[in-house]
Design a protein around this motif. Structure first.
Motif, PDB file in Angstrom:
ATOM      1  N   PHE A   1       0.942   5.283   0.731  1.00 29.69           N
ATOM      2  CA  PHE A   1       0.356   6.305   1.518  1.00 29.69           C
ATOM      3  C   PHE A   1       1.009   7.911   1.550  1.00 29.69           C
ATOM      4  O   PHE A   1       2.190   7.811   1.302  1.00 29.69           O
ATOM      5  CB  PHE A   1      -0.120   5.952   3.112  1.00 29.69           C
ATOM      6  CG  PHE A   1      -1.073   4.946   3.075  1.00 29.69           C
ATOM      7  CD1 PHE A   1      -2.427   4.970   3.547  1.00 29.69           C
ATOM      8  CD2 PHE A   1      -0.241   3.644   3.358  1.00 29.69           C
ATOM      9  CE1 PHE A   1      -3.298   3.723   3.671  1.00 29.69           C
ATOM     10  CE2 PHE A   1      -1.137   2.440   3.743  1.00 29.69           C
ATOM     11  CZ  PHE A   1      -2.608   2.594   3.662  1.00 29.69           C
TER      12      PHE A   1
ATOM     13  N   THR B   1      -2.574   0.336  -4.202  1.00 29.14           N
ATOM     14  CA  THR B   1      -2.634  -0.893  -3.832  1.00 29.14           C
ATOM     15  C   THR B   1      -2.033  -1.859  -4.593  1.00 29.14           C
ATOM     16  O   THR B   1      -2.814  -1.701  -5.803  1.00 29.14           O
ATOM     17  CB  THR B   1      -3.795  -1.442  -2.900  1.00 29.14           C
ATOM     18  OG1 THR B   1      -4.281  -0.507  -2.056  1.00 29.14           O
ATOM     19  CG2 THR B   1      -3.441  -2.650  -2.353  1.00 29.14           C
TER      20      THR B   1
ATOM     21  N   HIS C   1       0.799  -1.103   0.110  1.00 26.32           N
ATOM     22  CA  HIS C   1      -0.098  -0.027   0.151  1.00 26.32           C
ATOM     23  C   HIS C   1       0.932   1.105  -0.028  1.00 26.32           C
ATOM     24  O   HIS C   1       1.676   1.253   0.649  1.00 26.32           O
ATOM     25  CB  HIS C   1      -0.886  -0.113   1.282  1.00 26.32           C
ATOM     26  CG  HIS C   1      -1.684  -1.189   1.418  1.00 26.32           C
ATOM     27  ND1 HIS C   1      -2.764  -1.515   0.622  1.00 26.32           N
ATOM     28  CD2 HIS C   1      -1.410  -2.329   2.300  1.00 26.32           C
ATOM     29  CE1 HIS C   1      -3.386  -2.715   1.058  1.00 26.32           C
ATOM     30  NE2 HIS C   1      -2.554  -3.091   2.130  1.00 26.32           N
TER      31      HIS C   1
ATOM     32  N   LYS D   1      -4.489   7.068   1.179  1.00 24.01           N
ATOM     33  CA  LYS D   1      -4.042   6.034   0.562  1.00 24.01           C
ATOM     34  C   LYS D   1      -4.086   6.372  -1.161  1.00 24.01           C
ATOM     35  O   LYS D   1      -5.033   7.005  -1.638  1.00 24.01           O
ATOM     36  CB  LYS D   1      -5.281   5.064   0.534  1.00 24.01           C
ATOM     37  CG  LYS D   1      -4.560   3.355  -0.214  1.00 24.01           C
ATOM     38  CD  LYS D   1      -5.582   2.236  -0.062  1.00 24.01           C
ATOM     39  CE  LYS D   1      -5.452   1.857   1.216  1.00 24.01           C
ATOM     40  NZ  LYS D   1      -6.408   0.317   1.145  1.00 24.01           N
TER      41      LYS D   1
END
Length: 592
Positions: A313, A322, A311, A319
């Motif tokens: 961030f 992914t 992931h 976010k």
């Protein structure tokens, strides 16, 4: 045939090596190195330009943990450690010449600092206040007021309920058999109770300059849910920050004296972001699974989770992307190719692959004979771009990145599609477009006022039409104030026969209504109904009763009219409820 097959395999291996971006420098499956990525570090420990590998070895199988220093594929020195290593880091303590980096190894409650591979300083975490109930029990044992069995029972009760954990002395006592307790109590009852936490993670933070050879501070994460920043010269605590959980991975950016951000991945599955003046976390990133690695790539925090995914961030917790992995992630680290300005994240997977990602784009896949448990990339010996890996079976793999190697994003792994980068064929600006643009610039205020005036007039006309419909009961929904009734009419069909459904509802709380009639008033030249009126059954409160009838259009010229619905009570001429239904034009008759 055998010679031909062996020559084919050799040629295939040569072709794969030629297409690979890495040179196989060394592979030793029996290197006997058991460690993880946080306990690997590369540094010029003697200031001679020869970079060496520092390994905090866990020493499994009954062996003692050791500090190993490797030069090339051989072990240069080995030093025993009193406890399991938690992290290793190299940093500059001072600006004086020669600029030789120091080695810091976190083990238990201490940080061991080495210079020129010789012990230089030992920093111990400050002691914590003991549990007062535990202290009182050991004082009673010292005065022989309680026996060892009672002491054990009461310490177990404290361990289960108290917020302050027990000391190491009490925990060791609880592990003993009954025959060993009395000797342990007589040996340790005169000693003072000490409670000391241990270090879980460690990294470095530049003090006042962002240069590569600038002085750095040590940042420690402890089992006591705290972060400590140490002075590089006096080894005093410069800053202390609290966390809601125990930190296991740390990433920092900036300088301590100017501004810095600190990201801590904790055991509760959250990542907390702290800044220079914050004693507590400023931002929180909640993960759906436990983190297995944390790497900062430029301004993006890349987190690996136990759900076999990476992931990305921002530092504020948003976010970005992914990426799903084909297997579980065992370890992560940063790959920085400074000659090309490239930063990427390396992820060692359980299926024996090492995947290299730039954001969510896959750059390269390295396949190894065994699952990789630790990764380290940097200058080793005199090679700038060296990848060092240790495997689950205690093996050592060293690969060197080719000087001609260029990482290209693999097809199908990048985020945006290639069509997004194609330029659109925008038509040329016409004279009319240019004139209209100039007019909008010159008369923009007047055009906006005209638009607002028209908008207000439209709203006013709509409001007036709505009020008129309410006053003349032209809407298909009607509510009366004399009786708790609500009527809703629906017309279905294309014609010449329409289905008219009346939904009649008793809106009272508990009183049923009986003895109602429904009557239709309409133009008999235009419409025909089977029944002009009918009785309504008992209306139970809260239920909507559908009353259906059919309307036949008799006009073939496409003329429509209003049918008025009246709800009356038996024996009374004044209607309780009325509604006007606008009938649609019969499309069947209009077509003929």
């Amino acid at each position: 045939m055998a010679a031909a097959s062996s020559s084919d395999s050799d040629s295939g291996r040569a072709e794969s090596e030629a297409s690979s971006k890495w040179l196989d420098a060394h592979y030793d499956p029996m290197a006997n190195i058991h460690t993880f990525s946080a306990c690997l570090a590369l540094a010029d420990l003697h200031g001679d330009g020869e970079y060496k590998l520092v390994v905090g070895d866990l020493g499994p199988g009954g062996q003692h943990p050791r500090l190993k220093v490797l030069k090339g594929p051989t072990v240069l020195t080995e030093t025993p450690l009193p406890a399991l290593p938690a992290a290793a880091a190299t940093f500059l303590m001072e600006q004086h010449e020669p600029r030789t980096p120091a080695l810091a190894l976190a083990s238990g409650p201490c940080v061991y600092v080495y210079k020129n591979l010789r012990p230089y300083f030992k920093f111990s975490l400050p002691q914590l206040p003991p549990n007062p109930l535990e202290l009182d029990l050991w004082n009673q044992a010292k005065e022989d007021r309680i026996d060892p069995l009672t002491l054990k029972e009461m310490l177990e009760g404290i361990r289960e309920k108290a917020e302050v954990p027990l000391s190491v002395q009490s925990l060791r006592f609880l592990q003993l058999e009954l025959s060993e307790m009395e000797a342990f109590v007589s040996q340790h009852k005169s000693k003072s109770i000490k409670r000391q936490t241990v270090i879980t993670t460690m990294t470095t933070l530049k003090k006042n300059l962002a240069d590569e050879d600038a002085v750095s501070c040590l940042v420690l994460g402890t089992e006591n849910k705290e972060l400590l920043v140490l002075d590089p010269e006096a080894f005093t605590i410069l800053a202390k920050m609290s966390l809601p959980s125990v930190p296991v991975f740390l990433e920092v950016s900036g300088q301590f004296d100017v501004e810095f951000r600190l990201a801590a991945a904790c055991r509760n599955g959250n990542i907390y972001i702290l800044r220079r003046d914050s004693r507590r976390p400023k931002y929180c990133i909640e993960l759906s699974a436990q983190p297995v690695g944390l790497v900062r790539v430029h301004k993006v925090l890349v987190v690996g989770s136990t759900q076999e995914s990476l992931h990305g961030f921002t530092h504020k917790g948003k976010k970005l992307w992914t990426v799903q992995m084909p297997a579980a992630i065992l370890t992560m680290n940063l790959l920085e190719q400074r000659s090309r300005g490239l930063q990427a994240v390396m992820a060692g997977l359980a299926n024996g692959e090492v995947r290299i990602y730039h954001d969510k784009a896959l750059l390269n896949v390295i396949r190894t004979p065994d699952a990789v448990t630790s990764l380290c990339f940097g200058r080793y010996g005199r090679e700038d771009n060296t990848l060092i890996m240790t495997t689950r079976g205690a093996g050592l793999i060293i690969k060197i990145l080719k000087r001609t190697a260029v990482f290209v994003e693999a097809g199908g792994e990048a985020g945006p599609p290639p069509a997004q980068a194609m330029k659109l064929s925008v038509p040329r600006k016409t004279r009319l477009y240019v004139d209209q643009t100039l007019r909008e610039r010159e008369a923009g205020t007047a055009m906006h006022r005209t638009f607002q005036t028209d908008l207000y007039l439209l709203r006013l006309r709509a409001a007036r039409a709505y009020v008129q419909a309410l006053e003349s009961s032209l809407n298909p929904v009607s509510v009366t104030a004399r009786e708790p009734l609500k009527l809703h009419a629906v017309v279905q069909g294309l014609g010449p026969t329409f289905k008219l459904t009346l939904h009649l509802q008793n809106t009272s709380a508990a009183r049923p209504i009986l003895g109602l009639l429904v009557c239709f008033l309409y133009n008999e030249v235009l419409y025909a109904l089977p029944r002009a009126f009918f009785k309504v059954p008992l209306l139970v409160p809260g239920l909507s009763y559908p009353l259906e009838t059919f309307v036949e259009s008799l006009n073939d010229k496409g003329i429509s009219d209003i049918i008025k619905v009246l709800v009356l009570r038996e024996g009374q001429s004044a209607p309780l409820l009325s509604a006007h239904i606008n009938m649609p034009v019969s499309e069947g008759l209009a077509a003929t």
